[in-house]
Design an enzyme around this catalytic site. Structure first.
Site, PDB file in Angstrom:
ATOM      1  N   GLU A   1      35.853 -53.381 -12.863  1.00 59.32           N
ATOM      2  CA  GLU A   1      35.185 -54.171 -13.900  1.00 59.32           C
ATOM      3  C   GLU A   1      35.076 -55.638 -13.515  1.00 59.32           C
ATOM      4  OE1 GLU A   1      36.627 -53.445 -17.850  1.00 59.32           O
ATOM      5  OE2 GLU A   1      36.517 -51.277 -17.627  1.00 59.32           O
TER       6      GLU A   1
ATOM      7  N   GLU B   1      46.188 -53.094 -26.229  1.00 54.34           N
ATOM      8  CA  GLU B   1      45.433 -51.855 -26.438  1.00 54.34           C
ATOM      9  C   GLU B   1      46.205 -50.677 -25.842  1.00 54.34           C
ATOM     10  OE1 GLU B   1      41.392 -52.336 -25.151  1.00 54.34           O
ATOM     11  OE2 GLU B   1      41.160 -50.231 -24.619  1.00 54.34           O
TER      12      GLU B   1
ATOM     13  N   ASP C   1      42.407 -47.084 -28.372  1.00 53.57           N
ATOM     14  CA  ASP C   1      41.198 -46.723 -27.608  1.00 53.57           C
ATOM     15  C   ASP C   1      41.242 -45.220 -27.338  1.00 53.57           C
ATOM     16  OD1 ASP C   1      39.149 -46.347 -25.778  1.00 53.57           O
ATOM     17  OD2 ASP C   1      40.119 -47.433 -24.152  1.00 53.57           O
TER      18      ASP C   1
ATOM     19  N   LYS D   1      33.528 -47.460 -28.613  1.00 54.62           N
ATOM     20  CA  LYS D   1      32.710 -47.200 -27.424  1.00 54.62           C
ATOM     21  C   LYS D   1      31.688 -46.126 -27.778  1.00 54.62           C
ATOM     22  CE  LYS D   1      36.391 -47.870 -23.925  1.00 54.62           C
ATOM     23  NZ  LYS D   1      37.489 -47.115 -23.255  1.00 54.62           N
TER      24      LYS D   1
ATOM     25  N   SER E   1      34.153 -48.659 -17.898  1.00 55.55           N
ATOM     26  CA  SER E   1      34.355 -49.156 -16.530  1.00 55.55           C
ATOM     27  C   SER E   1      33.135 -48.866 -15.658  1.00 55.55           C
ATOM     28  CB  SER E   1      35.620 -48.556 -15.929  1.00 55.55           C
ATOM     29  OG  SER E   1      35.655 -47.162 -16.115  1.00 55.55           O
TER      30      SER E   1
HETATM   31  P1  PGA Z   1      37.237 -46.775 -19.166  1.00 50.78           P
HETATM   32  O1  PGA Z   1      38.121 -48.064 -19.369  1.00 50.78           O
HETATM   33  O2  PGA Z   1      35.836 -47.136 -19.433  1.00 50.78           O
HETATM   34  O3  PGA Z   1      37.507 -46.366 -17.741  1.00 50.78           O
HETATM   35  O4  PGA Z   1      37.764 -45.763 -20.161  1.00 50.78           O
HETATM   36  C1  PGA Z   1      37.921 -48.974 -20.412  1.00 50.78           C
HETATM   37  C2  PGA Z   1      39.089 -49.003 -21.381  1.00 50.78           C
HETATM   38  O5  PGA Z   1      40.062 -48.248 -21.221  1.00 50.78           O
HETATM   39  O6  PGA Z   1      39.065 -49.764 -22.341  1.00 50.78           O
HETATM   40 ZN    ZN Z   2      41.218 -48.895 -23.052  1.00 44.91          ZN
END
Ligand code: PGA
Ligand code: ZN
Length: 424
Positions: free
Chosen positions: A202, A282, A309, A334, A364
């Site tokens: 990221e 988180e 999350d 998300k 990510s």
């Molecule tokens: P991921 O990571 O997109 O690989 O799930 C982002 C997060 O955990 O917040």
């Molecule tokens: Zn996360």
């Protein structure tokens, strides 16, 4: 009226195939969106449809693209693009599975987001304004990664995201100014220490550290180097992403070569909360450790934001359960965890109804798609997480938010301290 739905294979920020959906309306408006992809996914997420096999490591999406060009296109043609909720419900029914695995979560979220863009284009307004429908909005507080770790950096350190948060800034633009100075100061420190080894998935600096604490020390020092006072106005946000190394109440931290139980994990994080200017954490515990989340939130939730999350996976029912159990005080949102915008919004609204902090987040694996900027403002989320301050799939989002803040002009209200979730 929808006259065309096109699916195409494009490429994401990890060089993997992903799905783009394009929706064309009779009036000439076009909406387009690209599905993102996670690496540290929660087990309760909508799943992407990938081809498997040898090509591109099994990540190819020809079947998901075919879902868009085939069944989904047939379903949508002739329908009113403004009927987001009705079309999302029809997409869910068409897929027919609990995890959206038949047509593909990637096919569904790209379509659902493209639909919103098409409707906004037809209305002649930016997407955030189309979503706000005249309700007041705020510009969200950004969480910006400085070091990447965990699954995004070959598990070089256990903790996945070491982020900067500046709720004390006067505006989103100022929060970015402050972040740019800290990101730069961090790079200089890494260079001087001979530890500059590029960036993680990221865009955060590669965590060439011997311990998790070293990353926390370096980030705190970089805030000071940049001329700021670490504390409530500018501090640290962590994504522990504990589901990546914890299960069944056992946490295996690679760096410390130790296994902790839930209580040991909570005590470790508690020591960090005392020693470092941490404003938000988180997934402090694994997704299967609800008791741990409850204990952690009751101990630290009055002074620290506790975000679910992988634990809540953008699911309204799970957010409501977490509110009742006091197992978190904030929810990460998300779109591709849910699979449609309607479900994403329901999870966010459930968080708001519970008094939770709400954070719209990228994955990510990303692209130039900036839909989430518009969701964060139009749905008045208050917080926004996109990754680091490098790599253009990240910068595209920060820069789009600057444009929205400028467009709002004197009406732009920065969400600030009040946006963070805190337990009563
Ligand atoms: P991921 O990571 O997109 O690989 O799930 C982002 C997060 O955990 O917040
Ligand atoms: Zn996360």
């Amino acid at each position: 009226e929808i006259i065309g739905v096109i699916g195409r294979r494009v490429w994401d920020s990890r060089g993997r195939p992903t799905v783009e959906a394009e929706i064309r309306l009779s009036g000439g408006a076009i909406g387009r969106a690209i599905a993102p992809a996670g690496a540290s996914t929660g087990s309760g997420e909508a799943v992407d449809l990938r081809d498997g096999g040898d090509a591109f490591g099994g990540y190819d999406v020809t079947r998901a693209v075919a879902s868009v060009n085939g069944e989904i296109a047939t379903l949508l043609k002739g329908r009113d693009a403004a009927d987001q909720a009705g079309i999302d419900a029809a997409l869910i029914a068409l897929d027919g599975t609990a995890n959206k695995g038949r047509l593909g979560g990637n096919a569904l979220i790209a379509t659902s987001m493209a639909l919103a863009h098409a409707a906004a284009a037809a209305a002649g307004v930016p997407l955030w304004r189309h979503l706000a429908q005249g309700r007041p909005v705020r510009i969200p507080v950004p969480e910006i990664q400085i070091f990447g770790g965990g699954a995004h950096a070959a598990r070089r350190v256990d903790i996945q995201d070491f982020m900067l948060m500046a709720p004390g800034a006067a505006s989103f633009a100022e929060a970015l100014d402050w972040t740019a100075e800290v990101y730069r100061a961090t790079g200089l420190r890494m260079k001087r220490a001979g530890k500059l080894q590029g960036v993680a998935d990221e865009g955060g600096y590669w965590p060439a550290f011997a311990t998790n604490e070293e990353a926390l020390d370096e980030l705190t020092a970089a805030i000071l180097d940049a001329g700021f006072t670490p504390g409530p106005d500018i501090g640290i946000s962590l994504d522990v992403a504990a589901s990546e190394f914890g299960r069944g109440g056992r946490y295996r931290l690679a760096l410390d070569d130790s296994a902790l139980d839930t209580e040991g994990m909570i005590e470790l994080l508690g020591r960090w909360l005392t020693a470092y200017p941490i404003l938000s954490i988180e997934d402090p515990l694994a997704e299967d450790d609800e008791a741990g989340f409850i204990a952690f939130t009751s101990r630290f939730g009055r002074t620290c934001q506790v975000i679910g999350d992988d634990f809540l996976v953008t699911n309204a029912a799970r957010v409501e359960a977490a509110a009742a159990a006091h197992s978190a005080n904030a929810v990460l949102v998300k779109p591709n965890q849910a699979g449609t915008l309607t479900e994403t919004r329901a999870a966010l609204d459930a968080g708001k109804a519970a008094g939770f902090g709400t954070i719209v987040s990228a994955r990510s694996g990303e692209s130039e798609d900036v839909t989430i900027c518009h969701l964060a403002v139009g749905w008045d989320a208050g917080q926004f997480k996109v990754g680091s301050f490098s790599r253009s799939e990240r910068m595209a989002k920060w820069n789009e938010m600057l444009r929205i803040e400028e467009e709002l002009g004197r009406d732009a209200v920065f969400a600030g301290h009040a946006a963070l979730g805190r337990s009563a």
